[in-house]
Scaffold this motif. Sequence first.
Motif, PDB file in Angstrom:
ATOM      1  N   PRO A 235     -31.104  29.421  83.635  1.00 43.92           N
ATOM      2  CA  PRO A 235     -31.837  30.449  82.896  1.00 43.92           C
ATOM      3  C   PRO A 235     -31.912  31.784  83.648  1.00 43.92           C
ATOM      4  CG  PRO A 235     -32.978  28.356  82.741  1.00 43.92           C
ATOM      5  CD  PRO A 235     -31.871  28.170  83.741  1.00 43.92           C
ATOM      6  N   ASN A 236     -31.861  31.721  84.972  1.00 47.21           N
ATOM      7  CA  ASN A 236     -31.931  32.948  85.771  1.00 47.21           C
ATOM      8  C   ASN A 236     -30.632  33.751  85.728  1.00 47.21           C
ATOM      9  OD1 ASN A 236     -34.560  32.403  86.615  1.00 47.21           O
ATOM     10  ND2 ASN A 236     -33.862  31.183  88.357  1.00 47.21           N
ATOM     11  N   ASP A 237     -29.555  33.131  85.231  1.00 46.37           N
ATOM     12  CA  ASP A 237     -28.270  33.833  85.172  1.00 46.37           C
ATOM     13  C   ASP A 237     -28.157  34.730  83.942  1.00 46.37           C
ATOM     14  OD1 ASP A 237     -27.183  32.730  87.536  1.00 46.37           O
ATOM     15  OD2 ASP A 237     -26.644  30.895  86.476  1.00 46.37           O
ATOM     16  N   VAL A 238     -29.080  34.575  82.997  1.00 46.99           N
ATOM     17  CA  VAL A 238     -29.096  35.422  81.808  1.00 46.99           C
ATOM     18  C   VAL A 238     -30.488  36.046  81.680  1.00 46.99           C
ATOM     19  CG1 VAL A 238     -27.383  33.998  80.647  1.00 46.99           C
ATOM     20  CG2 VAL A 238     -29.804  33.547  80.270  1.00 46.99           C
ATOM     21  N   GLN A 239     -30.614  37.019  80.819  1.00 49.17           N
ATOM     22  CA  GLN A 239     -31.906  37.642  80.560  1.00 49.17           C
ATOM     23  C   GLN A 239     -32.472  37.056  79.263  1.00 49.17           C
ATOM     24  OE1 GLN A 239     -32.032  42.041  81.181  1.00 49.17           O
ATOM     25  NE2 GLN A 239     -29.852  41.841  81.635  1.00 49.17           N
ATOM     26  N   LEU A 240     -33.301  36.045  79.404  1.00 50.83           N
ATOM     27  CA  LEU A 240     -33.880  35.386  78.234  1.00 50.83           C
ATOM     28  C   LEU A 240     -35.038  36.215  77.691  1.00 50.83           C
ATOM     29  CD1 LEU A 240     -33.947  31.615  79.267  1.00 50.83           C
ATOM     30  CD2 LEU A 240     -32.254  32.829  77.897  1.00 50.83           C
ATOM     31  N   VAL A 241     -35.055  36.393  76.371  1.00 45.88           N
ATOM     32  CA  VAL A 241     -36.094  37.171  75.712  1.00 45.88           C
ATOM     33  C   VAL A 241     -36.770  36.292  74.668  1.00 45.88           C
ATOM     34  CG1 VAL A 241     -36.633  39.297  74.484  1.00 45.88           C
ATOM     35  CG2 VAL A 241     -34.645  39.227  76.006  1.00 45.88           C
ATOM     36  N   ASP A 242     -38.083  36.183  74.747  1.00 44.50           N
ATOM     37  CA  ASP A 242     -38.863  35.354  73.831  1.00 44.50           C
ATOM     38  C   ASP A 242     -39.099  36.122  72.535  1.00 44.50           C
ATOM     39  OD1 ASP A 242     -40.530  33.558  72.598  1.00 44.50           O
ATOM     40  OD2 ASP A 242     -42.218  33.831  73.981  1.00 44.50           O
ATOM     41  N   LEU A 243     -38.381  35.740  71.472  1.00 43.75           N
ATOM     42  CA  LEU A 243     -38.490  36.420  70.186  1.00 43.75           C
ATOM     43  C   LEU A 243     -38.525  35.398  69.051  1.00 43.75           C
ATOM     44  CD1 LEU A 243     -35.761  39.199  70.670  1.00 43.75           C
ATOM     45  CD2 LEU A 243     -38.245  39.542  70.758  1.00 43.75           C
ATOM     46  N   GLN A 244     -39.345  35.669  68.039  1.00 43.66           N
ATOM     47  CA  GLN A 244     -39.337  34.847  66.844  1.00 43.66           C
ATOM     48  C   GLN A 244     -38.100  35.195  66.002  1.00 43.66           C
ATOM     49  OE1 GLN A 244     -41.324  32.351  66.408  1.00 43.66           O
ATOM     50  NE2 GLN A 244     -42.559  32.824  68.224  1.00 43.66           N
ATOM     51  N   PRO A 245     -37.696  34.311  65.070  1.00 40.57           N
ATOM     52  CA  PRO A 245     -36.427  34.507  64.350  1.00 40.57           C
ATOM     53  C   PRO A 245     -36.218  35.896  63.757  1.00 40.57           C
ATOM     54  CG  PRO A 245     -37.237  32.314  63.934  1.00 40.57           C
ATOM     55  CD  PRO A 245     -38.305  33.003  64.731  1.00 40.57           C
ATOM     56  N   GLN A 246     -37.209  36.423  63.030  1.00 39.70           N
ATOM     57  CA  GLN A 246     -37.021  37.738  62.416  1.00 39.70           C
ATOM     58  C   GLN A 246     -36.913  38.844  63.462  1.00 39.70           C
ATOM     59  OE1 GLN A 246     -36.430  38.879  59.176  1.00 39.70           O
ATOM     60  NE2 GLN A 246     -35.970  36.696  58.974  1.00 39.70           N
ATOM     61  N   ALA A 247     -37.629  38.686  64.580  1.00 40.95           N
ATOM     62  CA  ALA A 247     -37.521  39.664  65.668  1.00 40.95           C
ATOM     63  C   ALA A 247     -36.155  39.570  66.348  1.00 40.95           C
ATOM     64  CB  ALA A 247     -38.648  39.448  66.682  1.00 40.95           C
ATOM     65  N   ILE A 248     -35.601  38.361  66.419  1.00 38.93           N
ATOM     66  CA  ILE A 248     -34.242  38.194  66.956  1.00 38.93           C
ATOM     67  C   ILE A 248     -33.263  38.978  66.094  1.00 38.93           C
ATOM     68  CG2 ILE A 248     -32.339  36.546  67.250  1.00 38.93           C
ATOM     69  CD1 ILE A 248     -34.384  34.470  68.080  1.00 38.93           C
ATOM     70  N   LEU A 249     -33.388  38.834  64.774  1.00 35.76           N
ATOM     71  CA  LEU A 249     -32.478  39.535  63.870  1.00 35.76           C
ATOM     72  C   LEU A 249     -32.572  41.047  64.045  1.00 35.76           C
ATOM     73  CD1 LEU A 249     -30.489  39.497  61.500  1.00 35.76           C
ATOM     74  CD2 LEU A 249     -32.467  39.425  59.951  1.00 35.76           C
ATOM     75  N   ALA A 250     -33.784  41.574  64.133  1.00 37.64           N
ATOM     76  CA  ALA A 250     -33.958  43.018  64.294  1.00 37.64           C
ATOM     77  C   ALA A 250     -33.360  43.503  65.612  1.00 37.64           C
ATOM     78  CB  ALA A 250     -35.442  43.373  64.208  1.00 37.64           C
ATOM     79  N   ALA A 251     -33.618  42.765  66.707  1.00 32.03           N
ATOM     80  CA  ALA A 251     -33.079  43.151  68.017  1.00 32.03           C
ATOM     81  C   ALA A 251     -31.562  43.018  68.050  1.00 32.03           C
ATOM     82  CB  ALA A 251     -33.714  42.281  69.099  1.00 32.03           C
ATOM     83  N   PHE A 252     -31.064  42.007  67.386  1.00 27.77           N
ATOM     84  CA  PHE A 252     -29.616  41.757  67.288  1.00 27.77           C
ATOM     85  C   PHE A 252     -28.934  42.931  66.576  1.00 27.77           C
ATOM     86  CE2 PHE A 252     -25.859  39.500  65.617  1.00 27.77           C
ATOM     87  CZ  PHE A 252     -25.542  38.601  66.634  1.00 27.77           C
ATOM     88  N   ASP A 253     -29.501  43.331  65.440  1.00 24.46           N
ATOM     89  CA  ASP A 253     -28.910  44.413  64.657  1.00 24.46           C
ATOM     90  C   ASP A 253     -28.993  45.758  65.383  1.00 24.46           C
ATOM     91  OD1 ASP A 253     -28.211  42.656  62.647  1.00 24.46           O
ATOM     92  OD2 ASP A 253     -29.920  43.138  61.357  1.00 24.46           O
TER      93      ASP A 253
END
Length: 341
Positions: free
Chosen positions: A161-179
């Motif tokens: 997990p330390n090799d990536v930057q994990l971000v705690d997001l709910q599904p709709q927030a994932i979509l917004a950040a992804f876009d």
Amino acid sequence: MRLKALAAVAVTMLAVAGCSVDTSGQDAGKQTIRIAYQSFPSGDLIVKNNRWLEDALPDYNIKWTKFDSGADVNTAFIAKEVDFGALGSSPVARGLSAPLNIPYKVAFVLDVAGDNEALVARNGSGVNTIADLRGKRVGTPFASTAHYSLLAALDQNGLSPNDVQLVDLQPQAILAAFDRGDIDAGYSWLPTLDQLRRNGKDLITSRQLARDGKPTLDLAVVADEFAEAHPDVVDIWRQQEARALTVIKDDPDAAAKAIAAEIGLTPEEVAGQLTQGVYLTPAEVASPEWLGSEGAPGNIAVNLESASQFLAEQKQIPAAAPLKTFQDAIYTKGLPGAITQ
């Protein structure tokens, strides 16, 4: 933190969580059965849309509350705000392990994760393989089945997990950040997952991870206190969930129509999503492979123990719970008759 303190925190979190509550048609003179549901395609939504519980339990109010993730459902159980809840196997394993030790039992299997949960890389992110995620930002709802599967996928590919930057997001927030391009990949579930796929590609699905020995499930649990006081209600609730599984298998068009009405998609979109999950028959749910029979908890306890062990290895919980903890947390009363009759 003691359970009482956790409950106080949970009440505060629930107050600001913006949970969606359906209290239509309630009678102030009746006892209320409180159900936590999520918007992924499942028999739970068929039961809700058709008002089967309202019909089968006319002496009770049925209050449906929508939650965004299993972690939020766990919080509601800690606060004693719900009696039944739908959540993934990873949050159940976490909930039954220390320090949460939530007093609930697994009473039904909603589905087995297949291609309905996946890790999607954003087009233009430069990520083509899981190994390419090193140093990248990846969104997932922490303490969910997607989080568990993401950690398993990273582990398979020599990443921590330390090799990536994990971000705690709910599904709709994932979509917004992804876009927006704020994250490079996301591990989530339907219906958000299909929206991610419009601008990305699957790196791995939960179906593939299941074949590699890391299966995840969507489960339904019942609070110990409620089950002890109302075993007859638990039986009726399970019968309606089993009825919904039969509809998914025998009348997928009707299943898709009911689910679509609950999650705001077209029946055609939902029909495609239903083909991505694995939905058991009622007989399979009550088989030794899954819940088991009265006095003989099924193999799902081993699955939950494995999830607990993995969470402990990943430092997500202090220590794994023993197998007996999970065997004791399978609600086998009345099985298989309570489901298959």
